[in-house]
Design an enzyme around this catalytic site. Structure first.
Site, PDB file in Angstrom:
ATOM      1  N   HIS A 163       0.843  -1.198   0.000  1.00 16.09           N
ATOM      2  CA  HIS A 163       0.000   0.000   0.000  1.00 16.09           C
ATOM      3  C   HIS A 163       0.877   1.245   0.000  1.00 16.09           C
ATOM      4  O   HIS A 163       1.837   1.352   0.781  1.00 16.09           O
ATOM      5  CB  HIS A 163      -0.924   0.001   1.219  1.00 16.09           C
ATOM      6  CG  HIS A 163      -2.017  -1.017   1.128  1.00 16.09           C
ATOM      7  ND1 HIS A 163      -2.515  -1.709   2.213  1.00 16.09           N
ATOM      8  CD2 HIS A 163      -2.709  -1.469   0.041  1.00 16.09           C
ATOM      9  CE1 HIS A 163      -3.473  -2.526   1.809  1.00 16.09           C
ATOM     10  NE2 HIS A 163      -3.602  -2.405   0.492  1.00 16.09           N
ATOM     11  N   GLU A 166       1.856   3.393   3.051  1.00 14.66           N
ATOM     12  CA  GLU A 166       2.495   2.624   4.122  1.00 14.66           C
ATOM     13  C   GLU A 166       3.984   2.482   3.831  1.00 14.66           C
ATOM     14  O   GLU A 166       4.629   1.487   4.170  1.00 14.66           O
ATOM     15  CB  GLU A 166       1.794   1.269   4.261  1.00 14.66           C
ATOM     16  CG  GLU A 166       0.310   1.427   4.619  1.00 14.66           C
ATOM     17  CD  GLU A 166      -0.474   0.121   4.587  1.00 14.66           C
ATOM     18  OE1 GLU A 166       0.148  -0.953   4.424  1.00 14.66           O
ATOM     19  OE2 GLU A 166      -1.710   0.180   4.712  1.00 14.66           O
ATOM     20  N   HIS A 307       2.646  -4.157   6.759  1.00 17.07           N
ATOM     21  CA  HIS A 307       1.704  -3.067   6.490  1.00 17.07           C
ATOM     22  C   HIS A 307       1.699  -2.127   7.699  1.00 17.07           C
ATOM     23  O   HIS A 307       2.378  -2.368   8.700  1.00 17.07           O
ATOM     24  CB  HIS A 307       0.288  -3.626   6.278  1.00 17.07           C
ATOM     25  CG  HIS A 307       0.116  -4.371   4.995  1.00 17.07           C
ATOM     26  ND1 HIS A 307      -0.557  -3.862   3.910  1.00 17.07           N
ATOM     27  CD2 HIS A 307       0.522  -5.613   4.621  1.00 17.07           C
ATOM     28  CE1 HIS A 307      -0.549  -4.734   2.920  1.00 17.07           C
ATOM     29  NE2 HIS A 307       0.094  -5.809   3.320  1.00 17.07           N
ATOM     30  N   GLU A 366       0.854  -5.551  10.976  1.00 13.87           N
ATOM     31  CA  GLU A 366       0.423  -4.148  10.953  1.00 13.87           C
ATOM     32  C   GLU A 366       1.283  -3.346  11.928  1.00 13.87           C
ATOM     33  O   GLU A 366       1.056  -3.341  13.138  1.00 13.87           O
ATOM     34  CB  GLU A 366      -1.060  -4.043  11.317  1.00 13.87           C
ATOM     35  CG  GLU A 366      -2.003  -4.748  10.357  1.00 13.87           C
ATOM     36  CD  GLU A 366      -2.209  -3.973   9.046  1.00 13.87           C
ATOM     37  OE1 GLU A 366      -1.621  -2.876   8.903  1.00 13.87           O
ATOM     38  OE2 GLU A 366      -2.961  -4.470   8.189  1.00 13.87           O
TER      39      GLU A 366
END
Length: 396
Positions: A163, A166, A307, A366
């Site tokens: 992404h 990110e 991420h 994450e």
């Protein structure tokens, strides 16, 4: 650092002379052999660079070597013209090998594609035993690099910046690669764990930036050649800080054939968007295809997809995950303080596809907590926590 082979030299001798593991010198010189190196050929010595100093009053090659904790033969190797000189004149330049003991990469900054490519080139020059290749190109033609380190049977893959906003994940991965290389070549530890034994036990694979077009859009804005299209996709706004997709407005981490139809049906965007649009079909985007082909070719034993944000790690997918995934997730949770979560209501991600297809451990990590793109003020804390995960993936 390049040296010229003399009669009787071998890669083993160079490993002793410079205190660099033989395997890394061999990997840096695939064409070379431990014995019978052609006299006059060149050999790459990892983790060193040459500097030039001028001969000063009172100097001898012995005093220069002693003051820098070098073997005097390393100076003769770099300065063969001084081998039989009875007295070296003041001011004569002398080449001296200098071991690299500090970081080459500064990751705590806005980390764009150009920065990454320059840093990879610097790492290749100093650590020629790493293996790099271009595995494909983005929509806008940017080469996507793949880095491999080690010769082990256990293959672990780590990627970042699926992404666009990110991009801090790329900086974290590149910082770890630099720290790993320093530890390997200097035989030092990371968090008390010596990396050298892992060189022959683990092969690490990195794609630090899956979505380079998107990352540069977030960090630098739109180029005139495609500005009209991305502004339209972005609802007329020229603020791209919320952009997650690739440059065509497709979310790369919604592109994989793991219940893609379900994700397609329930995602709100039904056309290219700055986030969440899964495309018209699975694997339509070159960046997603490249990552699928790489996994199929390399047959990884484990994948870690980095991420942001949430300080959680996801480790299951519809019961397809193997038994060992739970133990791995618990260890990752222990060393990072991130919460391990087995299932989330999501499909079509890279991790989902990998687990479903290969029945091997796959994780979405994450990093950090807040609003993407996460501020650089979180970099140090994120790196400390992710370092535990990097290391645990190797020792478990």
């Amino acid at each position: 650092m390049l040296v010229q082979v003399r009669k009787g030299d071998s890669l083993w001798y160079y490993s002793q002379l410079f205190s660099v593991p033989l395997e890394m010198i061999e990997d840096a010189n695939k064409e070379g052999k431990c014995e019978h190196l052609p006299v006059g050929s060149t050999v790459k010595i990892p983790a060193y660079r040459k500097v030039t100093v001028d001969f000063q009053p009172g100097d001898t090659l012995w005093t220069i070597a002693a003051s820098r904790k070098l073997h005097v033969d390393s100076l003769y190797l770099l300065n063969p013209h001084l081998q039989n000189v009875p007295q070296i004149e003041i001011g004569v330049p002398v080449q001296v090998p200098v071991r690299i003991e500090s970081k080459l990469i500064y990751g705590k900054k806005k980390y764009c594609y150009e920065t990454m490519m320059k840093d990879i080139k610097r790492l290749e020059e100093i650590y020629p035993f790493i293996k790099t290749e271009i595995i494909g190109h983005s929509v806008l033609g940017r080469a996507i690099p793949h880095i491999k380190i080690g010769n082990g049977q256990k293959h672990i893959h780590i990627n970042g910046s699926f992404h666009a906003n990110e991009w801090i994940t790329t900086a974290i991965i590149m910082t770890f690669i630099n720290d790993l290389l320093l530890s390997l070549t200097n035989k030092t530890s990371l968090r008390g764990l010596y990396m050298y034994p892992f060189y022959n036990e683990v092969t690490l694979s990195f794609v630090p930036m899956v979505n380079p077009d998107g990352v540069d859009l977030v960090l630098h804005g739109a180029d005139a050649s495609y500005k009209k299209q991305v502004v339209a996709i972005n609802g007329g706004s020229e603020d791209f800080t919320g952009w997650k997709a690739n440059i065509r407005g497709v979310d790369l981490n919604n592109q994989y054939p793991a219940n893609w139809d379900i994700e397609k049906e329930r995602k709100i965007p039904k056309a290219p968007a700055f986030r969440d649009y899964p495309g018209n079909a699975p694997l339509t985007e070159p960046e997603a295809i490249i990552m699928e082909e790489l996994a199929n070719r390399e047959q990884f034993d484990m994948v870690l997809a980095f991420h942001t944000q949430g300080e959680e790690l996801y480790w299951g997918y519809e019961g397809c995950e193997p038994t060992e995934s739970e133990a791995l997730a618990k260890e990752f949770e222990l060393v990072s303080s991130y919460k391990a979560v087995r299932y989330v209501d999501s499909h079509a991600g890279y991790k989902d596809w990998f687990i479903q297809k290969y029945k091997k451990p796959g994780f979405t990590i994450e990093l950090g907590k807040g609003v993407n793109p996460l501020p650089l003020s979180q970099f140090d804390e994120i790196y400390v926590k992710s370092l535990g995960i990097f290391l645990a993936s190797m020792y478990i």
